[in-house]
Design a protein around this motif. Structure first.
Motif, PDB file in Angstrom:
ATOM      1  N   ALA A  20       3.401  14.516   6.669  1.00  0.00           N
ATOM      2  CA  ALA A  20       2.469  13.373   6.460  1.00  0.00           C
ATOM      3  C   ALA A  20       1.032  13.786   7.077  1.00  0.00           C
ATOM      4  O   ALA A  20       0.083  13.266   6.373  1.00  0.00           O
ATOM      5  N   ASP A  21       0.999  14.391   8.137  1.00  0.00           N
ATOM      6  CA  ASP A  21      -0.455  14.933   8.610  1.00  0.00           C
ATOM      7  C   ASP A  21      -1.034  15.826   7.871  1.00  0.00           C
ATOM      8  O   ASP A  21      -2.222  15.844   7.715  1.00  0.00           O
ATOM      9  N   PHE A  22      -0.224  16.716   7.027  1.00  0.00           N
ATOM     10  CA  PHE A  22      -1.106  17.544   6.165  1.00  0.00           C
ATOM     11  C   PHE A  22      -1.430  16.552   4.884  1.00  0.00           C
ATOM     12  O   PHE A  22      -2.616  16.933   4.577  1.00  0.00           O
ATOM     13  N   PHE A  23      -0.692  15.675   4.145  1.00  0.00           N
ATOM     14  CA  PHE A  23      -1.412  14.778   3.335  1.00  0.00           C
ATOM     15  C   PHE A  23      -2.272  13.936   3.842  1.00  0.00           C
ATOM     16  O   PHE A  23      -3.234  13.476   3.253  1.00  0.00           O
ATOM     17  N   PHE A  24      -2.398  13.805   5.224  1.00  0.00           N
ATOM     18  CA  PHE A  24      -3.497  12.857   5.676  1.00  0.00           C
ATOM     19  C   PHE A  24      -4.697  13.738   6.301  1.00  0.00           C
ATOM     20  O   PHE A  24      -5.702  13.281   6.666  1.00  0.00           O
ATOM     21  N   LEU A  25      -4.922  14.867   6.093  1.00  0.00           N
ATOM     22  CA  LEU A  25      -5.967  15.850   6.537  1.00  0.00           C
ATOM     23  C   LEU A  25      -7.232  15.332   5.829  1.00  0.00           C
ATOM     24  O   LEU A  25      -8.365  15.391   6.623  1.00  0.00           O
ATOM     25  N   PRO A  26      -7.463  14.774   4.449  1.00  0.00           N
ATOM     26  CA  PRO A  26      -8.834  14.333   4.166  1.00  0.00           C
ATOM     27  C   PRO A  26      -9.437  12.988   5.067  1.00  0.00           C
ATOM     28  O   PRO A  26     -10.389  13.048   4.930  1.00  0.00           O
ATOM     29  N   TYR A  27      -8.504  12.429   5.560  1.00  0.00           N
ATOM     30  CA  TYR A  27      -8.995  11.199   6.046  1.00  0.00           C
ATOM     31  C   TYR A  27      -9.040  11.484   7.769  1.00  0.00           C
ATOM     32  O   TYR A  27     -10.259  10.695   8.152  1.00  0.00           O
ATOM     33  N   GLN A  28      -8.430  12.189   8.449  1.00  0.00           N
ATOM     34  CA  GLN A  28      -8.756  12.624   9.866  1.00  0.00           C
ATOM     35  C   GLN A  28      -8.215  13.978  10.095  1.00  0.00           C
ATOM     36  O   GLN A  28      -7.347  14.257  10.721  1.00  0.00           O
ATOM     37  N   PRO A  29      -9.352  14.951   9.541  1.00  0.00           N
ATOM     38  CA  PRO A  29      -8.786  16.432   9.502  1.00  0.00           C
ATOM     39  C   PRO A  29      -8.500  16.746  11.018  1.00  0.00           C
ATOM     40  O   PRO A  29      -7.559  17.725  11.183  1.00  0.00           O
ATOM     41  N   TRP A  30      -9.355  16.684  12.025  1.00  0.00           N
ATOM     42  CA  TRP A  30      -8.975  17.273  13.289  1.00  0.00           C
ATOM     43  C   TRP A  30      -7.717  16.663  14.048  1.00  0.00           C
ATOM     44  O   TRP A  30      -6.891  17.599  14.335  1.00  0.00           O
ATOM     45  N   TRP A  31      -7.676  15.322  13.941  1.00  0.00           N
ATOM     46  CA  TRP A  31      -6.399  14.657  14.503  1.00  0.00           C
ATOM     47  C   TRP A  31      -5.231  15.071  13.805  1.00  0.00           C
ATOM     48  O   TRP A  31      -4.017  15.399  14.108  1.00  0.00           O
ATOM     49  N   ALA A  32      -5.326  15.219  12.210  1.00  0.00           N
ATOM     50  CA  ALA A  32      -4.066  15.752  11.604  1.00  0.00           C
ATOM     51  C   ALA A  32      -3.670  17.183  11.776  1.00  0.00           C
ATOM     52  O   ALA A  32      -2.909  17.343  11.934  1.00  0.00           O
ATOM     53  N   LEU A  33      -4.904  17.976  12.022  1.00  0.00           N
ATOM     54  CA  LEU A  33      -4.359  19.432  12.484  1.00  0.00           C
ATOM     55  C   LEU A  33      -3.666  19.425  14.166  1.00  0.00           C
ATOM     56  O   LEU A  33      -2.840  20.220  14.383  1.00  0.00           O
ATOM     57  N   VAL A  34      -4.314  18.526  14.899  1.00  0.00           N
ATOM     58  CA  VAL A  34      -3.591  18.448  16.211  1.00  0.00           C
ATOM     59  C   VAL A  34      -2.165  17.940  15.998  1.00  0.00           C
ATOM     60  O   VAL A  34      -0.990  18.518  16.700  1.00  0.00           O
ATOM     61  N   GLY A  35      -1.989  16.958  15.089  1.00  0.00           N
ATOM     62  CA  GLY A  35      -0.626  16.277  14.841  1.00  0.00           C
ATOM     63  C   GLY A  35       0.237  17.470  14.213  1.00  0.00           C
ATOM     64  O   GLY A  35       1.492  17.465  14.648  1.00  0.00           O
ATOM     65  N   ILE A  36      -0.151  18.407  13.440  1.00  0.00           N
ATOM     66  CA  ILE A  36       0.768  19.437  12.789  1.00  0.00           C
ATOM     67  C   ILE A  36       1.228  20.270  13.812  1.00  0.00           C
ATOM     68  O   ILE A  36       2.251  20.676  13.883  1.00  0.00           O
ATOM     69  N   ALA A  37       0.241  20.621  14.921  1.00  0.00           N
ATOM     70  CA  ALA A  37       0.363  21.619  15.695  1.00  0.00           C
ATOM     71  C   ALA A  37       1.696  20.772  16.882  1.00  0.00           C
ATOM     72  O   ALA A  37       2.515  21.461  17.292  1.00  0.00           O
ATOM     73  N   LEU A  38       1.465  19.638  17.174  1.00  0.00           N
ATOM     74  CA  LEU A  38       2.318  19.028  18.053  1.00  0.00           C
ATOM     75  C   LEU A  38       3.752  18.934  17.471  1.00  0.00           C
ATOM     76  O   LEU A  38       4.651  19.050  17.969  1.00  0.00           O
ATOM     77  N   GLY A  39       3.593  18.612  16.039  1.00  0.00           N
ATOM     78  CA  GLY A  39       5.013  18.438  15.469  1.00  0.00           C
ATOM     79  C   GLY A  39       5.710  19.753  15.409  1.00  0.00           C
ATOM     80  O   GLY A  39       6.904  19.977  15.504  1.00  0.00           O
ATOM     81  N   ILE A  40       4.995  20.942  15.189  1.00  0.00           N
ATOM     82  CA  ILE A  40       5.686  22.195  15.259  1.00  0.00           C
ATOM     83  C   ILE A  40       6.054  22.683  16.567  1.00  0.00           C
ATOM     84  O   ILE A  40       7.050  22.895  16.730  1.00  0.00           O
ATOM     85  N   PHE A  41       5.426  22.016  17.642  1.00  0.00           N
ATOM     86  CA  PHE A  41       5.972  22.477  18.953  1.00  0.00           C
ATOM     87  C   PHE A  41       7.228  21.693  19.242  1.00  0.00           C
ATOM     88  O   PHE A  41       8.048  22.021  19.644  1.00  0.00           O
TER      89      PHE A  41
END
Length: 140
Positions: free
Chosen positions: A104-125
């Motif tokens: 979902a964060d990957f798909f949300f990249l165009p709306y909040q790019p930095w927070w989506a990248l942080v969310g992806i990293a946190l999800g992977i952790f």
């Protein structure tokens, strides 16, 4: 009485993983609360988020709001389940929801790019913490 498995020294990786599970549970709680807040904002007011460029996977922001709201509630409940003592249902549910959250964060990249990248990293952790050295963590 055999002490084959009981006296085994804890490796740094297993300590990392067991501490990681607690941290993953807290991250799920935080991600759940933030997801609920993002969802409410997107549902209530469509002009809060701006889209950067065109995107193949574009959704209506109200739809994104509902996705974040429902996912946030599920992450919050699952984080509470993990904090209560990593029950098998909570671990499996957390893995599935963390994976869905990363997507979902990957798909949300165009709306909040930095927070989506942080969310992806946190999800992977979270995924790493719940799957790393699971045999030792479950054996405790």
């Amino acid at each position: 009485m055999s002490s084959v498995g009981k006296d085994r020294a804890r490796t740094p990786g297993s300590v990392w993983a067991s501490g990681g599970i607690m941290f993953a549970a807290v991250l799920l709680l935080v991600r759940g609360v933030v997801g609920i807040l993002e969802g409410v904002v997107a549902i209530a007011k469509d002009d809060v988020y701006a889209r950067f460029g065109s995107y193949v996977y574009a959704f209506n922001l109200t739809a994104w709001g509902w996705i974040h709201l429902v996912l946030g509630v599920l992450l919050l409940v699952t984080g509470l389940g993990l904090l209560a003592g990593p029950a098998p249902w909570a671990r499996l549910t957390a893995l599935v929801l963390a994976s869905v959250s990363v997507i979902a964060d990957f798909f949300f990249l165009p709306y909040q790019p930095w927070w989506a990248l942080v969310g992806i990293a946190l999800g992977i952790f979270v995924i790493w913490a719940l799957t790393h050295d699971e045999a030792e963590v479950v054996a405790r």
